[in-house]
Write a protein that holds these residues in place. Structure first.
Motif, PDB file in Angstrom:
ATOM      1  N   VAL A 158      51.140  26.906  27.053  1.00  0.00           N
ATOM      2  CA  VAL A 158      52.197  26.677  28.037  1.00  0.00           C
ATOM      3  C   VAL A 158      51.824  25.466  28.880  1.00  0.00           C
ATOM      4  CG1 VAL A 158      53.504  27.684  29.946  1.00  0.00           C
ATOM      5  CG2 VAL A 158      52.472  29.179  28.232  1.00  0.00           C
ATOM      6  N   VAL A 159      52.782  24.598  29.120  1.00  0.00           N
ATOM      7  CA  VAL A 159      52.547  23.482  30.035  1.00  0.00           C
ATOM      8  C   VAL A 159      53.508  23.598  31.214  1.00  0.00           C
ATOM      9  CG1 VAL A 159      52.700  20.975  30.354  1.00  0.00           C
ATOM     10  CG2 VAL A 159      51.613  21.902  28.301  1.00  0.00           C
ATOM     11  N   LEU A 160      52.936  23.626  32.407  1.00  0.00           N
ATOM     12  CA  LEU A 160      53.730  23.652  33.638  1.00  0.00           C
ATOM     13  C   LEU A 160      53.762  22.238  34.189  1.00  0.00           C
ATOM     14  CD1 LEU A 160      52.084  26.779  35.351  1.00  0.00           C
ATOM     15  CD2 LEU A 160      53.965  26.732  33.701  1.00  0.00           C
ATOM     16  N   PHE A 161      54.950  21.713  34.374  1.00  0.00           N
ATOM     17  CA  PHE A 161      55.066  20.297  34.710  1.00  0.00           C
ATOM     18  C   PHE A 161      55.982  20.173  35.932  1.00  0.00           C
ATOM     19  CE2 PHE A 161      55.200  16.021  32.175  1.00  0.00           C
ATOM     20  CZ  PHE A 161      54.900  15.312  33.335  1.00  0.00           C
ATOM     21  N   ASP A 162      55.366  19.878  37.071  1.00  0.00           N
ATOM     22  CA  ASP A 162      56.130  19.759  38.317  1.00  0.00           C
ATOM     23  C   ASP A 162      56.599  18.321  38.478  1.00  0.00           C
ATOM     24  OD1 ASP A 162      57.232  20.158  40.808  1.00  0.00           O
ATOM     25  OD2 ASP A 162      55.509  21.230  41.620  1.00  0.00           O
ATOM     26  N   GLY A 188      54.883  23.310  19.391  1.00  0.00           N
ATOM     27  CA  GLY A 188      55.330  24.648  19.776  1.00  0.00           C
ATOM     28  C   GLY A 188      54.969  25.022  21.203  1.00  0.00           C
ATOM     29  N   ILE A 189      54.799  24.004  22.040  1.00  0.00           N
ATOM     30  CA  ILE A 189      54.399  24.272  23.426  1.00  0.00           C
ATOM     31  C   ILE A 189      55.588  24.804  24.223  1.00  0.00           C
ATOM     32  CG2 ILE A 189      53.648  23.167  25.585  1.00  0.00           C
ATOM     33  CD1 ILE A 189      51.908  21.307  23.959  1.00  0.00           C
ATOM     34  N   THR A 190      55.321  25.808  25.042  1.00  0.00           N
ATOM     35  CA  THR A 190      56.312  26.318  25.976  1.00  0.00           C
ATOM     36  C   THR A 190      56.215  25.484  27.248  1.00  0.00           C
ATOM     37  OG1 THR A 190      55.957  28.548  25.124  1.00  0.00           O
ATOM     38  CG2 THR A 190      56.995  28.377  27.291  1.00  0.00           C
ATOM     39  N   PHE A 191      57.316  24.915  27.670  1.00  0.00           N
ATOM     40  CA  PHE A 191      57.292  24.119  28.899  1.00  0.00           C
ATOM     41  C   PHE A 191      58.029  24.827  30.021  1.00  0.00           C
ATOM     42  CE2 PHE A 191      56.370  20.602  26.009  1.00  0.00           C
ATOM     43  CZ  PHE A 191      55.529  19.814  26.765  1.00  0.00           C
ATOM     44  N   VAL A 192      57.437  24.765  31.195  1.00  0.00           N
ATOM     45  CA  VAL A 192      58.161  25.133  32.409  1.00  0.00           C
ATOM     46  C   VAL A 192      58.151  23.887  33.277  1.00  0.00           C
ATOM     47  CG1 VAL A 192      58.334  26.675  34.390  1.00  0.00           C
ATOM     48  CG2 VAL A 192      57.324  27.511  32.254  1.00  0.00           C
ATOM     49  N   ILE A 193      59.318  23.314  33.484  1.00  0.00           N
ATOM     50  CA  ILE A 193      59.354  22.077  34.264  1.00  0.00           C
ATOM     51  C   ILE A 193      60.189  22.267  35.523  1.00  0.00           C
ATOM     52  CG2 ILE A 193      59.056  20.619  32.216  1.00  0.00           C
ATOM     53  CD1 ILE A 193      61.954  19.909  32.335  1.00  0.00           C
TER      54      ILE A 193
END
Ligand SMILES: Nc1ncnc2c1ncn2[C@@H]1O[C@H](COP(=O)(O)OP(=O)(O)OP(=O)(O)O)[C@@H](O)[C@H]1O
Ligand SMILES: [Mg+2]
Length: 262
Positions: A158-162, A188-193
């Motif tokens: 998972v990548v969290l990207f602010d 296949g990365i899950t992103f939360v931006i």
């Protein structure tokens, strides 16, 4: 994958999160939008256990982050890549040294293996062969790319990207969005931006969650949020989705016109 359940958080008198529940689907991109100061960054920091909730739960990969031991939390955090809003690169280090930093701290890879891994990730973000470049000489868009390379160097799920697009011109911003789309596809990365760039968000996000005054006022697939009848959601989106598509232009704005009319 990530479950946020009835999260409440206040700082002194200020209620920031007032009962937020959200689940982040794996392998897809979720965008968190909303006005400044509504707690988007605070929500992101709860996910990795950097802020503890007053009540409610954040469950990541089955681990309740508030109940977990420091060791368990650490194990979960290793599955995340994070780019904070204020997360700066080390200006005194080169591009390669910046990206290598997490590997040197958290793994026992040899210098050779570290070098290879870093080169590989720099290539992924479109900056191959830039190990020796001075970070202080990079443009804003290049800095975002280096930050992204550093965030994925531990091969997170998972990548969290602010704010991937803050401070970037529209074309560079588009390139970063394309990179996010490609990385979702290829790795296949899950992103939360978190983003204030609604046009970019519509393009990259499969799901949109909108925070307003401590509450989630929208949480659905992107197309559905664009059709939301909620006045506060419409007002927020309408401000940003003003451009109809030109003849033959790539469809970046599914239903933007529709969201704008109604
Ligand atoms: N550690 C903290 N201590 C006290 N107040 C805080 C803390 N972190 C955030 N806040 C406050 O919580 C509110 C929400 O902050 P947050 O950074 O999450 O906003 P945001 O939605 O990310 O805004 P922006 O879009 O401007 O980045 C703000 O009023 C902020 O001042
Ligand atoms: Mg923020």
């Amino acid at each position: 994958m990530i479950e946020i359940i009835d999260l409440h958080k206040r700082f002194g008198e200020l209620v920031v999160l007032d009962g937020v529940s959200l689940s982040i689907p794996p392998g897809e991109t979720t965008a968190i939008i909303g006005p400044s100061g509504t707690g988007k960054s605070v929500l992101l920091k709860h996910i990795v256990g950097l802020i503890e909730p007053d009540s409610g739960q954040v469950i990541c990969f089955g681990t309740d982050m508030a109940q977990a031991s420091e060791r368990e939390r650490y194990a979960v955090r290793r599955r995340f890549g994070m780019l904070f809003q204020d997360g700066a690169l080390f200006d005194s280090l080169s591009v390669g040294e910046n990206v290598a930093f997490p590997l040197e701290r958290h793994t026992r890879l040899s210098p050779r293996e570290i070098r290879d891994r870093v080169e590989e990730k720099l290539a992924v973000v479109g900056l191959p062969g830039t190990w020796d470049r001075a970070v202080s000489q990079l443009s804003g868009g290049q800095r975002k790319r280096v930050g992204l390379a550093r965030a994925i160097v531990m091969e997170p799920e998972v990548v969290l990207f602010d704010e991937p697009n803050s401070g970037l011109d529209p074309l560079t911003s588009d390139q970063i969005d394309t990179l996010i789309l490609d990385m979702k596809q290829a790795l296949g990365i899950t992103f939360v931006i978190i983003s204030h760039d609604i046009i970019g968000t519509v393009r990259v996000a499969d799901h949109i969650a909108m925070l307003n005054a401590g509450k989630l006022v929208a949480w659905d697939r992107t197309e559905a949020v664009l059709r939301s009848p909620e006045p506060v959601v419409r007002a927020f989106l309408r401000r940003n989705l003003v451009l109809p598509e030109a003849e033959g232009e790539q469809a970046h704005l599914p239903r933007a016109e529709e969201a704008r009319r109604g």
